[in-house]
Design a protein around this motif. Structure first.
Motif: not given
Length: 90
Positions: A75-81
């Motif tokens: 989820x964090x990757x989808x937001x912050x890459x």
């Protein structure tokens, strides 16, 4: 005294209404929330477990938490890459 017509009529009306209520219970569907049973301290083993204690599957080395942590990381990757878990574990 039930022989009086006004009282008799009143009782008949109450009986008819009560009959309608019972009909609703027979034909209806009721959803019950069982949290009261789960949280009841005398009926639930969740609050007061009985028997021998044992670790849950995957609790020895923390594997039990790896899937939820990786899902949150996604989820964090989808937001912050940016990956946090894989970078820390490699």
């Amino acid at each position: 005294n039930l022989s009086e017509p006004a009282i008799r009529l009143e009782h008949c009306t109450k009986v008819q209404e009560f009959s309608k209520v019972l009909g609703l219970f027979r034909k209806g569907v009721m959803l019950l929330d069982e949290v009261d049973l789960i949280l009841h301290p005398l009926k639930s083993e969740l609050n007061f477990p009985i028997g021998a204690k044992f670790d849950l599957d995957g609790a020895e080395r923390g594997e039990r938490w790896s899937l939820p942590i990786h899902l949150i990381d996604a989820i964090f990757y989808a937001e912050e890459r940016k990956l946090y878990v894989f970078e820390a574990s490699s």
